[in-house]
Design a protein around this motif. Structure first.
Motif, PDB file in Angstrom:
ATOM      1  N   GLY A  95     -47.888  15.274  -1.542  1.00 52.94           N
ATOM      2  CA  GLY A  95     -46.755  15.259  -2.382  1.00 52.94           C
ATOM      3  C   GLY A  95     -45.913  14.529  -2.429  1.00 52.94           C
ATOM      4  N   TYR A  96     -45.139  13.715  -3.167  1.00 47.65           N
ATOM      5  CA  TYR A  96     -44.862  12.983  -2.993  1.00 47.65           C
ATOM      6  C   TYR A  96     -42.707  13.080  -3.875  1.00 47.65           C
ATOM      7  CZ  TYR A  96     -48.433   9.427  -3.755  1.00 47.65           C
ATOM      8  OH  TYR A  96     -49.542   8.933  -3.182  1.00 47.65           O
ATOM      9  N   ARG A  97     -42.054  12.080  -3.438  1.00 50.20           N
ATOM     10  CA  ARG A  97     -40.892  13.068  -3.318  1.00 50.20           C
ATOM     11  C   ARG A  97     -39.810  11.709  -4.862  1.00 50.20           C
ATOM     12  NH1 ARG A  97     -35.871  12.174   0.871  1.00 50.20           N
ATOM     13  NH2 ARG A  97     -35.512  10.741  -0.507  1.00 50.20           N
ATOM     14  N   ARG A  98     -39.419  12.234  -6.124  1.00 51.76           N
ATOM     15  CA  ARG A  98     -38.724  11.269  -6.502  1.00 51.76           C
ATOM     16  C   ARG A  98     -37.321  10.741  -6.618  1.00 51.76           C
ATOM     17  NH1 ARG A  98     -41.368  11.187 -11.648  1.00 51.76           N
ATOM     18  NH2 ARG A  98     -42.667  13.261 -12.074  1.00 51.76           N
ATOM     19  N   PHE A  99     -37.224   9.257  -5.824  1.00 48.93           N
ATOM     20  CA  PHE A  99     -36.160   8.921  -5.824  1.00 48.93           C
ATOM     21  C   PHE A  99     -34.578   9.099  -7.019  1.00 48.93           C
ATOM     22  CE2 PHE A  99     -39.853   6.234  -3.930  1.00 48.93           C
ATOM     23  CZ  PHE A  99     -38.981   7.025  -2.407  1.00 48.93           C
ATOM     24  N   GLY A 100     -33.922   9.197  -6.810  1.00 45.07           N
ATOM     25  CA  GLY A 100     -32.725   9.113  -7.801  1.00 45.07           C
ATOM     26  C   GLY A 100     -32.365   7.755  -9.149  1.00 45.07           C
ATOM     27  N   PRO A 101     -32.211   7.640  -9.640  1.00 46.47           N
ATOM     28  CA  PRO A 101     -31.717   6.641 -10.623  1.00 46.47           C
ATOM     29  C   PRO A 101     -31.787   4.994  -9.951  1.00 46.47           C
ATOM     30  CG  PRO A 101     -30.661   8.191 -11.644  1.00 46.47           C
ATOM     31  CD  PRO A 101     -30.957   8.598 -10.072  1.00 46.47           C
ATOM     32  N   LEU A 130     -35.296  -2.962   4.886  1.00 44.67           N
ATOM     33  CA  LEU A 130     -34.338  -1.953   4.523  1.00 44.67           C
ATOM     34  C   LEU A 130     -34.891  -0.346   4.661  1.00 44.67           C
ATOM     35  CD1 LEU A 130     -32.241  -4.585   3.348  1.00 44.67           C
ATOM     36  CD2 LEU A 130     -31.741  -3.612   5.783  1.00 44.67           C
ATOM     37  N   GLY A 131     -35.986  -0.740   4.045  1.00 41.78           N
ATOM     38  CA  GLY A 131     -36.988   0.878   3.415  1.00 41.78           C
ATOM     39  C   GLY A 131     -35.968   1.325   1.997  1.00 41.78           C
ATOM     40  N   LEU A 132     -36.057   0.571   1.643  1.00 44.40           N
ATOM     41  CA  LEU A 132     -35.941   0.636  -0.433  1.00 44.40           C
ATOM     42  C   LEU A 132     -36.803   1.050  -1.070  1.00 44.40           C
ATOM     43  CD1 LEU A 132     -33.013  -1.923   0.030  1.00 44.40           C
ATOM     44  CD2 LEU A 132     -32.610   0.723  -0.122  1.00 44.40           C
ATOM     45  N   PRO A 133     -36.520   1.402  -1.651  1.00 44.12           N
ATOM     46  CA  PRO A 133     -37.399   1.908  -2.970  1.00 44.12           C
ATOM     47  C   PRO A 133     -37.750   0.557  -4.713  1.00 44.12           C
ATOM     48  CG  PRO A 133     -36.333   3.376  -3.651  1.00 44.12           C
ATOM     49  CD  PRO A 133     -35.966   2.617  -2.240  1.00 44.12           C
ATOM     50  N   ASP A 134     -36.789  -0.265  -4.210  1.00 46.50           N
ATOM     51  CA  ASP A 134     -36.690  -1.087  -5.096  1.00 46.50           C
ATOM     52  C   ASP A 134     -37.550  -2.774  -5.258  1.00 46.50           C
ATOM     53  OD1 ASP A 134     -33.598   0.094  -4.030  1.00 46.50           O
ATOM     54  OD2 ASP A 134     -33.097  -1.200  -5.292  1.00 46.50           O
ATOM     55  N   PRO A 135     -37.540  -2.890  -6.742  1.00 41.95           N
ATOM     56  CA  PRO A 135     -38.531  -3.855  -6.600  1.00 41.95           C
ATOM     57  C   PRO A 135     -38.608  -4.587  -5.898  1.00 41.95           C
ATOM     58  CG  PRO A 135     -37.852  -3.298  -9.224  1.00 41.95           C
ATOM     59  CD  PRO A 135     -36.633  -2.646  -7.519  1.00 41.95           C
ATOM     60  N   HIS A 136     -39.663  -5.739  -4.927  1.00 43.17           N
ATOM     61  CA  HIS A 136     -39.221  -6.087  -3.457  1.00 43.17           C
ATOM     62  C   HIS A 136     -38.123  -7.482  -3.613  1.00 43.17           C
ATOM     63  CE1 HIS A 136     -42.004  -8.903   0.079  1.00 43.17           C
ATOM     64  NE2 HIS A 136     -40.612  -7.717  -0.053  1.00 43.17           N
ATOM     65  N   ARG A 191     -11.792  -4.658   0.171  1.00 44.98           N
ATOM     66  CA  ARG A 191     -11.969  -4.041  -0.595  1.00 44.98           C
ATOM     67  C   ARG A 191     -11.219  -3.852  -1.580  1.00 44.98           C
ATOM     68  NH1 ARG A 191     -12.927   1.217   4.021  1.00 44.98           N
ATOM     69  NH2 ARG A 191     -14.476   0.359   4.752  1.00 44.98           N
ATOM     70  N   GLY A 192      -9.901  -4.343  -1.934  1.00 46.28           N
ATOM     71  CA  GLY A 192      -9.137  -4.202  -3.469  1.00 46.28           C
ATOM     72  C   GLY A 192      -9.735  -5.477  -4.399  1.00 46.28           C
ATOM     73  N   VAL A 193     -10.122  -6.615  -3.597  1.00 44.22           N
ATOM     74  CA  VAL A 193     -10.928  -7.554  -4.248  1.00 44.22           C
ATOM     75  C   VAL A 193     -12.374  -7.624  -4.733  1.00 44.22           C
ATOM     76  CG1 VAL A 193      -8.814  -9.171  -3.711  1.00 44.22           C
ATOM     77  CG2 VAL A 193     -11.229  -9.354  -2.078  1.00 44.22           C
ATOM     78  N   TRP A 194     -12.670  -7.172  -3.884  1.00 45.11           N
ATOM     79  CA  TRP A 194     -14.077  -6.486  -3.705  1.00 45.11           C
ATOM     80  C   TRP A 194     -14.934  -5.364  -3.504  1.00 45.11           C
ATOM     81  CZ3 TRP A 194     -18.137 -10.909  -2.342  1.00 45.11           C
ATOM     82  CH2 TRP A 194     -19.270 -10.971  -2.766  1.00 45.11           C
ATOM     83  N   PRO A 195     -14.612  -3.582  -4.566  1.00 40.27           N
ATOM     84  CA  PRO A 195     -14.302  -2.746  -3.924  1.00 40.27           C
ATOM     85  C   PRO A 195     -16.003  -2.460  -3.298  1.00 40.27           C
ATOM     86  CG  PRO A 195     -13.435  -3.147  -6.576  1.00 40.27           C
ATOM     87  CD  PRO A 195     -14.107  -4.222  -5.513  1.00 40.27           C
ATOM     88  N   THR A 196     -16.359  -1.706  -2.723  1.00 36.20           N
ATOM     89  CA  THR A 196     -17.599  -1.014  -2.067  1.00 36.20           C
ATOM     90  C   THR A 196     -19.034  -1.001  -2.930  1.00 36.20           C
ATOM     91  OG1 THR A 196     -16.591  -0.361  -0.150  1.00 36.20           O
ATOM     92  CG2 THR A 196     -18.803  -0.079  -0.903  1.00 36.20           C
ATOM     93  N   PRO A 197     -20.262  -1.708  -3.468  1.00 34.46           N
ATOM     94  CA  PRO A 197     -20.763  -1.592  -4.102  1.00 34.46           C
ATOM     95  C   PRO A 197     -21.839  -0.616  -4.409  1.00 34.46           C
ATOM     96  CG  PRO A 197     -20.606  -3.929  -3.584  1.00 34.46           C
ATOM     97  CD  PRO A 197     -20.266  -3.003  -2.685  1.00 34.46           C
ATOM     98  N   ASP A 198     -21.566   0.059  -4.882  1.00 32.81           N
ATOM     99  CA  ASP A 198     -22.326   1.349  -4.989  1.00 32.81           C
ATOM    100  C   ASP A 198     -23.260   1.490  -5.016  1.00 32.81           C
ATOM    101  OD1 ASP A 198     -23.397   4.077  -3.975  1.00 32.81           O
ATOM    102  OD2 ASP A 198     -22.308   4.663  -5.868  1.00 32.81           O
ATOM    103  N   THR A 199     -24.512   0.385  -4.414  1.00 35.63           N
ATOM    104  CA  THR A 199     -25.796  -0.410  -4.993  1.00 35.63           C
ATOM    105  C   THR A 199     -26.636   0.176  -3.801  1.00 35.63           C
ATOM    106  OG1 THR A 199     -25.415  -2.321  -4.083  1.00 35.63           O
ATOM    107  CG2 THR A 199     -24.941  -2.108  -6.519  1.00 35.63           C
ATOM    108  N   ALA A 200     -27.874   0.490  -3.679  1.00 34.48           N
ATOM    109  CA  ALA A 200     -29.462   0.838  -3.203  1.00 34.48           C
ATOM    110  C   ALA A 200     -28.980  -0.178  -2.095  1.00 34.48           C
ATOM    111  CB  ALA A 200     -30.383   1.222  -3.442  1.00 34.48           C
ATOM    112  N   ILE A 201     -29.124  -1.440  -2.497  1.00 37.51           N
ATOM    113  CA  ILE A 201     -29.194  -2.422  -1.718  1.00 37.51           C
ATOM    114  C   ILE A 201     -28.459  -2.605  -0.309  1.00 37.51           C
ATOM    115  CG2 ILE A 201     -28.133  -4.270  -2.440  1.00 37.51           C
ATOM    116  CD1 ILE A 201     -30.828  -5.956  -3.150  1.00 37.51           C
ATOM    117  N   GLN A 202     -26.950  -2.751  -0.789  1.00 38.25           N
ATOM    118  CA  GLN A 202     -26.231  -2.448   0.443  1.00 38.25           C
ATOM    119  C   GLN A 202     -26.127  -1.179   1.386  1.00 38.25           C
ATOM    120  OE1 GLN A 202     -22.573  -5.003  -0.171  1.00 38.25           O
ATOM    121  NE2 GLN A 202     -21.251  -3.561   0.593  1.00 38.25           N
TER     122      GLN A 202
END
Length: 386
Positions: free
Chosen positions: A235-241, A128-134, A152-163
């Motif tokens: 050079g390297y680009r820093r990822f967001g939090p 998925l091209g994510l920098p998160d721990p494997h 979406r009311g019972v399970w709002p869209t998670p604001d997570t990189a993995i999704q």
């Protein structure tokens, strides 16, 4: 785009060094190996500090809380067909204290859906091209009686990189998992190369001086990984939090190898004397099915192709046995093997091997949870490829 790709490669390299340090410290090393693995952990933090928005001391402190068997994290991806025809993804990490079947049932209740049954495929954070721990994700399909708005009311869209990478695609659009570990040299900057040279020195010292035969192998692998680089002025680009230390269950894999007449190949474990199918803990940096291929090669000397593996199911050991386990989430694969001309040899972890049928299982002392897994693997299925 190039800086993003270079940063991803560095994130994954740092993750592999971190995993090796954690595993080395977990297996009760002597004080000399402990010092080496602690230095390795510091170097992993130095690499991570080049791409994450935290300083090296904070990252090392986070890494120092790693414990247990360090494997890719276990996660779930649900592909949900809503009552109005809309399709949504919902993903979540499997917390260490939560059982996979229980979490799947809870998710189904939450979205008013039928139980998702068996997974339809696998993916991971690297595909998925994510920098998160494997992180490994088992993909499930289900149908909800709720509309898109209601869900979406019972399970709002998670604001997570993995999704985020799942947005707007179907399971069929997800890239296939690699069939083998990418052995190409990693392109790194001169600063990263200097850190890698320090890691090579740690590995060479460890190979010569460690008294632990397992650490000899670990240091050899570590040295090969650190030396497999190409230096360029990049050079390297820093990822967001994002979460550097997500809490999730450990993962492993097992493989049911069947012959032409439907028997399955079992190993007798040297440690307990019990019978089992080959398998073991997954390693950061390799795909789920690649672990199965590696374990088959290491334990019984068979060279297999991950493309020939079919996914049987993803099991939670804690749900099928009351015995303690350090690797709860196991992907079980199966494959058919033409035995003509194939020789089975085994390493020190295996005392014996045998080809058995389903009725034979009743007379065998099987390793925890393996009766359920072997029975599932021997049933006719149309399960997807790994």
């Amino acid at each position: 785009m190039t800086e993003h790709a270079d940063s991803l490669r560095l994130a994954w390299l740092a993750d592999r060094f971190r995993a090796q340090a954690t595993l080395g410290l977990h297996y009760r090393p002597d004080r000399f190996d402990r010092e080496r693995f602690t230095r390795l952990r510091r170097h992993a933090a130095e690499l991570a500090s080049l791409i994450y928005p935290r300083d090296v001391d904070a990252i090392e402190e986070s890494f120092s809380t790693d414990s247990g068997i360090h494997t890719p994290k276990a996660a779930v991806a649900l592909y949900i067909k809503c009552a109005d025809g809309a399709r949504l993804w919902r993903t979540f990490l499997l917390e260490p204290g939560r059982l996979l079947p229980d979490e799947l049932k809870a998710a189904a209740v939450r979205i008013a859906a039928a139980g998702p049954g068996r997974p339809v495929g696998l993916t991971d954070s690297r595909v998925l091209g994510l920098p998160d721990p494997h992180t490994y994700l088992a993909i499930y399909r289900t149908t909800s009686s709720l509309t898109r708005a209601e869900l979406r009311g019972v399970w709002p869209t998670p604001d997570t990189a993995i999704q985020r990478p799942f947005t707007g695609i179907s399971p069929a659009s997800i890239p296939a998992l690699p069939r083998q570990i990418d052995e190409r040299p990693v392109i790194v900057s001169p600063v990263v190369a200097a850190i890698c040279r320090d890691i090579v020195e740690i590995a060479e010292e460890g190979v010569l001086e460690t008294a632990d035969p397992y650490n000899v192998e670990r240091f050899e692998q570590l040295g090969a990984l650190a030396a497999n680089i190409t230096v360029e002025p990049i050079g390297y680009r820093r990822f967001g939090p994002f979460e550097l230390h997500p809490s999730a269950a450990a993962t492993g894999t097992e493989i049911a190898i069947r012959d032409e007449i439907g028997r399955v190949l079992l190993i007798q474990r040297s440690d307990t004397g019990q019978w089992a199918i080959p398998g073991g803990a997954c390693e950061v940096g390799e795909g789920w099915a690649v672990t199965a291929v590696r374990e088959a090669r290491e334990e019984i000397g068979l060279g297999l192709d991950a493309a020939d593996l079919a996914l049987v199911d993803v099991f939670d050991n804690r749900a099928i046995t009351s015995e303690p386990t350090t690797i709860p989430v196991i992907a079980v694969f199966s494959m058919n093997l033409k035995t003509s001309g194939r020789t089975v040899t085994w390493n020190r972890e295996v005392a014996d091997t045998a080809w058995v049928t389903l009725p034979d299982l009743k007379d065998l002392d099987l390793f925890r949870g393996h009766r359920t897994k072997i029975t599932a693997a021997l049933q006719p299925t149309d399960e997807p490829r790994a």
